[in-house]
Enzyme design. Structure first.
Site, mmCIF file in Angstrom:
data_model
loop_
_atom_site.group_PDB
_atom_site.id
_atom_site.type_symbol
_atom_site.label_atom_id
_atom_site.label_comp_id
_atom_site.label_asym_id
_atom_site.label_seq_id
_atom_site.Cartn_x
_atom_site.Cartn_y
_atom_site.Cartn_z
ATOM 1 N N THR A 132 0.836 -1.207 0.000
ATOM 2 C CA THR A 132 0.000 0.000 0.000
ATOM 3 C C THR A 132 0.872 1.259 0.000
ATOM 4 O O THR A 132 0.492 2.286 -0.554
ATOM 5 C CB THR A 132 -0.964 0.027 1.208
ATOM 6 O OG1 THR A 132 -0.221 -0.188 2.403
ATOM 7 C CG2 THR A 132 -2.021 -1.051 1.084
ATOM 8 N N LYS B 59 6.105 8.315 9.263
ATOM 9 C CA LYS B 59 6.112 9.745 8.962
ATOM 10 C C LYS B 59 4.923 10.189 8.123
ATOM 11 O O LYS B 59 4.641 11.383 8.045
ATOM 12 C CB LYS B 59 7.396 10.103 8.207
ATOM 13 C CG LYS B 59 8.679 9.938 9.024
ATOM 14 C CD LYS B 59 9.862 10.514 8.283
ATOM 15 C CE LYS B 59 11.129 10.467 9.125
ATOM 16 N NZ LYS B 59 12.224 11.225 8.488
ATOM 17 N N GLY B 60 4.237 9.248 7.478
ATOM 18 C CA GLY B 60 3.138 9.648 6.584
ATOM 19 C C GLY B 60 3.646 9.799 5.172
ATOM 20 O O GLY B 60 4.648 10.472 4.925
ATOM 21 N N GLY C 290 1.311 10.085 2.258
ATOM 22 C CA GLY C 290 0.273 10.443 1.292
ATOM 23 C C GLY C 290 0.657 11.641 0.441
ATOM 24 O O GLY C 290 0.335 11.706 -0.741
ATOM 25 N N GLU C 291 1.315 12.591 1.028
ATOM 26 C CA GLU C 291 1.595 13.850 0.320
ATOM 27 C C GLU C 291 3.040 13.922 -0.174
ATOM 28 O O GLU C 291 3.324 14.478 -1.227
ATOM 29 C CB GLU C 291 1.329 15.061 1.225
ATOM 30 C CG GLU C 291 0.439 14.730 2.400
ATOM 31 C CD GLU C 291 -0.871 15.489 2.499
ATOM 32 O OE1 GLU C 291 -1.126 16.369 1.692
ATOM 33 O OE2 GLU C 291 -1.651 15.165 3.408
#
Lengths: 727, 161
Positions: A623, A690-691, A693-694
């Site tokens: 993912t 840390k994320g 998506g962006e």
């Protein structure tokens, strides 16, 4: 085997490939009727009257709601978001495409037909539609970053030090209005039962829907239920609770029946925000050896009329922290127009800002005759130079190295137009990526049923990112039981609250509560075990859960036996600690693009792409890769395709469809190689994430623009780059 | 308003329904019959999320009227799997992570089925151009193409290196 980190298929995949997954518009609510929005055809003025004769006589029409008869929203200001309208509460027209009426009818076709027969009269006002014409009247945002910091900051003296530079650049970059265009248009079904309302709504934040509707209708939060198990993506457009959701509830209250309101694709362009246009002025100076001396980044972003709310694109935040430069000044200004309210769109701030910054850094590298990566490394920030704090973690150097190696950067010849394949010009471009690591409080409920299966619940969202899957992985590892014995449920405001799915923070925010809830459950299982007859000598902390057995010293008992006394439940809440005071928390990446440009036709194709990312701990390699590739593709759209066009005469958006709003299609996107640079950022949050998506979209437009310069020798300082820009 | 009686075959079973003459096939499928797997992404034939197969032709069901379905055989996403057993295309989409939010996925799978029915051995370029009418905002497309090329080889009975 640990589940965390594995490249597992998404749990929600089967429902999605069979068509079984239910999105907001697809819930069968008995007796539901349909609402269709009517929108203004002028950009400024006020409504003087409605002619509703023809429309109200049409078959099936139940109500036509206008500012003349719309129920008053009791506390429109008492909502936790910056969107204040338009909600049919007055007759002012502030932009073209503003909601001015709502037609409710038995069937969708009847409502559409009657909506087209609604007639309005206006007095026309003066509309400001050109951002460039209004730049002189720019003003500072009132609530920049929700008041968390001022819009202007500086260190050292950027202006004085600029004069001392051996090499300087001073240029303006422009990014256009962009629309998120998630494939699912916004939809809400609202149903009242007395003073309680249930909404099935396409949202990135069910908690926000709950508190916003409660504030607007003056009812208790507990009387609002928001449901959204699947959402057809959002990219920021479903982060706030926009007027259509409120108006659906208003219509349902008016006609005393459930109401379904689905936006048309065209209405999506004036109903739920957009990435504002930006004009960014960059001034950079360096010493002859490439050491940065001065950076100045003045950012202007386009806005609606202020009464609709406020959104300022935070373009210059990365400029503060990305490079070790002693003198830096940044400013943020708004330009009010007769336009709808803008909002967050994938990588807000950084997508637009790092495009300008990393284009400017490329111009500096060219002027210094330095390799673009060597120039970045010369100014590498070992600690956050703006906040004077250590980074929680930073593997950017490894991103540069691994990305460059995979791309073959060392074979690049520096001179523009020096690389060709036959007649075709080849360009290689590079840019840095960065995005902040965010986290918010969350809560999770957990229950082990009598069959030892586990259900977890959190009012969070899966906007296509993989929340269902990775939270199940976290629970499986923490509990030590197989994933198929665990069900993670989300998307219902009756569940414990989670934050909005924005700012790349869902995993960082929700997974600590999943972990804590699982541990609380384990403790309760062990409590029950030590309470068994003959278990008095065991200490709880010495027990282990293994293969369905609770194992102590010299004895064991099956979970099944323990659960004969009934299911076991637990709940946990977690929130950020003091890490933000101690550390500067960011994700990083390196973007490498190859473009092929036809020198006669100017056609630009991205032919090869490599991105290397430090996104902290990666919970699911499959993912995660999806997010990275998707983000890069979003960046390709920003670089070469996407632009919302506004007719300056009427203030009307002219390309309100997905044929003329160009976005990348299958044939536009090359094989994209993504590299995950190993890191585990436990300073930032318990799972070390840390994320992502962006992050992967940040810097893509600069890498491609820099590649176009390398291919053609033409420096284009705006996106999207079109054929005519390089001819 | 008088409704029109329509008799068609939907996912291999005979189906009879009443619809208004202005209702699109997509609205009939979703609102009359309750097959909500086909999605409305644009309503103007630009995005492909509503793709269905009508008598061996790939069609945007938002551009066809429900009454035009008379006598036709229609395959929607709900008719792709064989009971509980996923079609190989669906299985490969899962394995290759060729879906994220899932809204464009039914249309992409139906369009892929139509492609492979017509051309079991597409080149990558043929697959990309065939699917260029199916917009996706999440996946970046490449994983879709990898899934399509792999499942095409599988369905031809070839081993993929």
């Amino acid at each position: 085997m640990a589940m965390i980190g594995q490249p597992l298929d998404r749990i929600d995949g089967r429902a999605k490939v069979t068509g079984a997954a239910k999105y907001a518009a697809e819930f069968r609510v008995p007796n539901a009727v349909h609402a269709v929005l009517v929108q203004s055809t002028i950009a400024a003025g006020s409504i003087t009257g409605f002619d509703l004769k023809e429309a109200s006589d049409m078959p099936g029409v139940l109500a036509i709601i206008t500012p003349n008869n719309a129920g008053k929203l009791t506390h429109p200001e008492n909502v936790p978001q910056a969107v204040a309208g338009p909600l049919l509460q007055n007759k002012d027209i502030l932009f073209n495409g503003q909601h001015v009426a709502l037609v409710v009818a038995e069937t969708l076709e009847q409502a559409q037909s009657a909506a087209s027969a609604v007639r309005l009269t206006y007095t026309r006002g003066e509309a400001a539609t050109s951002m460039d014409a209004m730049l002189g009247q720019a003003y500072p945002p009132k609530h920049f970053r929700n008041g968390a910091r001022p819009p202007d900051t500086s260190r050292g003296n950027a202006d004085e030090s600029f004069a001392t530079g051996a090499v300087k650049m001073d240029a303006t970059y422009v990014t256009p209005i962009e629309h998120h265009n998630p494939m699912e248009p916004h939809a809400t079904i609202a149903a009242w039962d007395g003073d309680r309302v249930t909404v099935w709504t396409a949202t990135q934040g069910i908690s926000g829907v709950q508190s916003t509707l409660a504030g607007q209708f003056g009812i208790d939060k507990a009387n609002v239920r928001a449901i959204c198990p699947y959402v057809g993506a959002g990219f920021g457009s479903k982060g706030n609770t926009w007027p259509p959701a409120t108006l659906a509830a208003l219509a349902a209250r008016t006609v005393r029946r459930p109401v379904k309101l689905v936006l048309s694709r065209s209405q999506m362009y004036t109903s739920n925000g957009y990435r504002p246009r930006t004009v960014q002025k960059l001034k950079i100076a360096a010493a002859a050896d490439g050491a940065l001396l001065s950076m100045r980044h003045d950012g202007f972003s386009s806005m609606s009329r202020p009464s609709l709310g406020e959104f300022a694109e935070p373009v210059a935040l990365a400029t503060e922290m990305l490079y070790a430069c002693p003198n830096v000044a940044v400013t943020h200004r708004l330009v009010a127009l007769n336009a709808a309210l803008p909002t967050y769109m994938r990588a807000p701030g950084e997508a637009s800002g790092v495009y300008a910054l990393e284009s400017a850094m490329d111009e500096m590298a060219v002027a210094l005759k330095m390799d673009p990566i060597a120039f970045r490394l010369k100014n590498y920030a070992e600690t956050d130079p703006h906040e004077n704090k250590p980074f929680a973690s930073k593997a950017l150097r490894a991103c540069y190295e691994q990305g460059a190696r995979a791309f073959g950067w060392e074979k690049r010849s520096a001179e523009p137009r020096s690389m060709r394949d036959g007649n075709i010009l080849i360009g290689w471009g590079f840019a840095t990526s960065t995005y902040p690591t965010n986290r918010m409080p969350s809560a999770v409920k957990i229950r082990m049923e009598k069959d030892a299966r586990v259900v977890l619940q959190c009012g969070t969202q899966d906007i296509g990112t993989g929340t269902y899957t990775v939270m199940t992985q976290v629970a499986a590892d923490t509990l030590g039981i197989p994933m198929h014995h665990i069900r993670f449920e989300l998307g219902d405001s009756n569940m414990p609250p989670g934050p909005v799915s924005g700012g790349s923070m869902t995993v960082a925010s929700v997974s600590p509560s999943v972990q804590a809830a699982c541990r609380a459950l384990l403790d309760k299982i062990k409590d029950r075990a030590v309470a068994q007859p003959g278990w008095g000598g065991q200490s709880r902390d010495g027990l282990q859960l293994r293969d369905g057995q609770v194992v102590g010293i010299g004895q064991q008992i099956s979970l099944a036996t323990l659960l004969e006394h009934g299911p076991i439940e637990a709940e946990a809440k977690t929130q950020p600690g003091d890490e933000k005071k101690e550390f500067s928390m960011h994700a990083f990446g390196a973007q490498f693009a190859e473009v092929r440009v036809d020198p006669d036709l100017g056609e630009i194709r991205v032919s090869r792409y490599v991105g290397a990312f430090d996104g902290g701990n990666i919970l699911n390699a499959k993912t995660a890769r999806s997010q990275l590739i998707g983000g890069i593709t979003y960046g390709i759209g920003m670089a070469l395709h996407e632009e919302t066009l506004v007719d300056q005469e009427t203030g009307r958006i002219v390309n309100t469809n997905v044929a003329e709003y160009l976005m990348p299609v299958n044939a536009d996107v090359p094989d994209i190689q993504t590299i995950i640079v190993p890191n585990d950022d436990k300073n930032s949050n318990p799972l070390g994430v840390k994320g992502i998506g962006e992050l992967p979209m940040v810097g893509v437009a600069a890498a491609i623009a820099n590649a176009v310069y390398h291919a053609t020798g033409v420096r284009v300082r705006k996106v999207p780059i079109r054929i005519e820009d390089v001819l | 308003m008088a409704k029109t009686y329509v008799s068609a075959t939907i996912n291999g079973e005979s189906a009879e329904f009443l619809c208004e003459t202005q209702q699109t096939l997509l609205d009939v499928l979703r609102d009359v019959i309750g097959l909500t797997g086909s999605k409305e992404g644009c309503g103007s034939g630009d995005c492909g999320a509503c793709s269905v197969i009508v008598d061996d032709r790939l069609v945007c069901s938002c551009l066809m009227l429900g009454v035009e379905a008379e006598g036709k055989s229609i395959t929607t996403i709900e008719g792709i799997a064989n009971g509980d057993t996923l079609h190989p295309i669906q299985q490969k989409f899962l394995e290759y992570a060729a879906l994220q939010c899932g809204f464009c996925t039914p249309g992409l799978i139906v369009a892929t089925k139509a492609l492979l029915d017509e051309n079991p051995n597409p080149t990558e370029t043929e697959a990309r151009y065939w699917l260029a009418g199916n917009l996706c905002r999440c996946t970046g497309y490449d994983k879709v193409i990898r899934a399509v090329m792999d499942v095409a080889a599988d369905m031809r009975g070839e081993k993929v290196a």
